[in-house]
Structure formats: structure tokens, C-alpha cells
Write a protein that holds these residues in place. Sequence first.
Motif, PDB file in Angstrom:
ATOM      1  N   ILE A   5       1.400   0.218   6.661  1.00 17.41           N
ATOM      2  CA  ILE A   5       0.911   1.334   5.837  1.00 17.41           C
ATOM      3  C   ILE A   5       1.754   1.455   4.562  1.00 17.41           C
ATOM      4  CG2 ILE A   5       0.509   3.844   5.819  1.00 17.41           C
ATOM      5  CD1 ILE A   5      -0.978   3.174   8.234  1.00 17.41           C
ATOM      6  N   SER A   6       3.084   1.398   4.707  1.00 19.03           N
ATOM      7  CA  SER A   6       3.910   1.540   3.508  1.00 19.03           C
ATOM      8  C   SER A   6       3.826   0.293   2.632  1.00 19.03           C
ATOM      9  CB  SER A   6       5.364   1.877   3.861  1.00 19.03           C
ATOM     10  OG  SER A   6       5.792   1.105   4.933  1.00 19.03           O
ATOM     11  N   ALA A   7       3.707  -0.896   3.268  1.00 22.29           N
ATOM     12  CA  ALA A   7       3.583  -2.126   2.474  1.00 22.29           C
ATOM     13  C   ALA A   7       2.307  -2.093   1.643  1.00 22.29           C
ATOM     14  CB  ALA A   7       3.598  -3.345   3.393  1.00 22.29           C
ATOM     15  N   MET A   8       1.224  -1.687   2.260  1.00 22.90           N
ATOM     16  CA  MET A   8      -0.053  -1.656   1.539  1.00 22.90           C
ATOM     17  C   MET A   8      -0.009  -0.617   0.421  1.00 22.90           C
ATOM     18  SD  MET A   8      -2.695  -3.237   1.242  1.00 22.90           S
ATOM     19  CE  MET A   8      -4.051  -3.895   2.145  1.00 22.90           C
ATOM     20  N   SER A   9       0.639   0.496   0.690  1.00 25.07           N
ATOM     21  CA  SER A   9       0.754   1.531  -0.326  1.00 25.07           C
ATOM     22  C   SER A   9       1.504   0.996  -1.548  1.00 25.07           C
ATOM     23  CB  SER A   9       1.466   2.750   0.268  1.00 25.07           C
ATOM     24  OG  SER A   9       1.734   3.674  -0.742  1.00 25.07           O
TER      25      SER A   9
END
Length: 292
Positions: free
Chosen positions: A275-279
Motif C-alpha cells: 500500500i505504501s509502495a504503491m502510494s
Amino acid sequence: DKKVVLITGCSSGIGLSLAVRLASDPDKTFKVYATMRNLAKKERLLESVKDLHRDTLDILQMDVTDWQSILDARDRVVEKRIDILVCNAGVGLVGPLEVQSLDSMRHILEVNLLGTIQTIQAFLPKMKAQNQGRILVTGSTGGLHGLPFNEVYCASKFAIEGACESLAILLQHFNIHVSLIECGPVHTDFLVNLQKAELGDTSLQQVDTQTLKLYEKYLQHCSSIFQNAAQDTEDVVKVFLDAIQSPSPAFRYFTSSAGPPVTKLKVTEPDGSYISAMSKVIFSGEEQQFCS
Ligand code: NAD
């Protein structure tokens, strides 16, 4: 005997390219029923096949949200059987979730999810009785991992994964192979046909400024990904052909190597690293190996 193929959503994009490729096969291996919701759009397909299609292509009307239209198309198949069913029709829906109307959300689920399931339902009894068949479904990397501003589209494509996985387990016992062809961005009419909230739209006036800023970034990301990393339909069609020609097709095919690492990260790191990587990729413009 020719292999009888029926494809949904053939007026443009992946469906059109696949229909053209199979109908133009030099060995005339396939009889293709290219179906589309609106027959007025058949010219593009006819122009693409030119004269090659005399006994290998038929174009039929079929709206995947209309059960009667699916049955009518099925009844017009001269061979009275389908060897390869390709569920490809689909539409996108992009924008902040809070502005999506119930009707537009219903429409996406009706086309992408129920349309795919109803098409399979219509052809399944005959395939089971024949004890052979292939069901290919155009999947999306958005069906394997979430994408901001695509909540309902992703929900529809995730749901297809569940339906196909469930079916594949059962259908092994009927010699019917189910395959998902997982696509990242592909140059088609998808971006033109999708329902998208535009930045100036009055519907967006009620949305908070933070969301709008992020939405603008998402739209920039999306257009740069489509410009720089989208595949041509021919590349996707090659993957369909692999699945069609393989004596024992895989359950999942990825049309591009950018797909699997993201999905892997999601499964191996349940803490939400994905989730944080994609963000970061989407909102901070940080380039990483996975973008879709
Ligand atoms: P496209 O818009 O060119 O083709 C989609 C086709 O589906 C169109 O011909 C459209 O008329 C048809 N369709 C829509 N509603 C229908 C209905 N009710 N009945 C019958 N047909 C209907 O886009 P595409 O990229 O070729 O899309 C094909 C599939 O690929 C879709 O399922 C889409 O979700 C999937 N996909 C596309 C991309 C991409 O970047 N283009 C990425 C991942 C997955």
C-alpha cells in the motif's frame, strides 16, 4: 474441424485484435464469432480483416448485460458448440469514490462482473456435456492489487478472479481449462470508453481539496504510464495465443513482467508494504519496477 471461438467486446481494443488474429490465421484453424454490443461499430473489425475472413469470421450482436442477447448469440452459432470462450468485454470507472453514482457503479459491476459470469453461464452446460473447452478471461492487474480512484473497477476485476478461481477448480473435472490473461496498461479505446471524472466537472466541486490534489497526481501518473509503458494489443494477443495453443494452459498469464512483483509483495508482506509502495509510485512520482 475448425476450433470455434466466441469473443465478447470485439468492436475495439483487445477483443478486436484477437478476433482479427484468429480469423486471419493462415491455416484457418479457427472459426471466430466476434460479438459486440452495437453492430453499428463493426466496420473497424471488417476493415481490419479485409478479405481474409470469408469462412472464418462471423459478427454477432451480444450485450453481456442482457441475458436474452447472450442466448440469441449462442443460438446463432452454426456449429452448435463453442470450443474457446473469450470473456473480454469490460469498462472502467475512475474518480473519487464519493462522487460515483449508484447507477455508474452498478453499470461497471454489471458489465465486468455479471456480464462475464452470465456469458460463462450460457455456454457452460454445453462445454460440460462435450467434456472439453477453454474459457479465457481478460483480467487486469487491477484485479490483483488495488489502485486509487479505481475502487469499483478493481472490485469488479477482483471479483472476476474469485469467480474464475472457483470455477477452475471444478472445471478440471470436465476437461475445461479456465485462464486469466492479466493485462497491465494496453493501448486500446479503454481510456476513451471509461467513465472518468474530469478535473473541471461540477460533480467534483463537493470533493475536498486534498483528494483533488491526489486525483490530479493520479491522472498525471496514469497518462504517463499509458504513454511510456502501455502494451500494444498485438503483444496481448500473443499471450492469448499461447494460452489457446498450449495443450495444458496455465491458470494465469501475465502479459507483462511488470505484473507479478507487485502481487508477490502484497502476499509476502501482509503488513501493507504494498500500500505504501504503491502510494509512493503514484503520488510521489517515484519510479519503481512495478507500475500499472
Ligand atoms: P476497449 O474499450 O477498447 O474494449 C472493451 C470492449 O468492451 C469495447 O469494444 C466495448 O464496446 C465492449 N463492451 C462494453 N460494454 C459491453 C457490453 N455491455 N456488452 C458487450 N460489450 C461491451 O478496451 P480494452 O482495453 O480492449 O478492454 C478489453 C478488456 O481488457 C476489458 O475487460 C478491460 O477491463 C481489460 N483491460 C484493459 C486494460 C487496458 O489498459 N486497456 C488493462 C487491463 C485490463
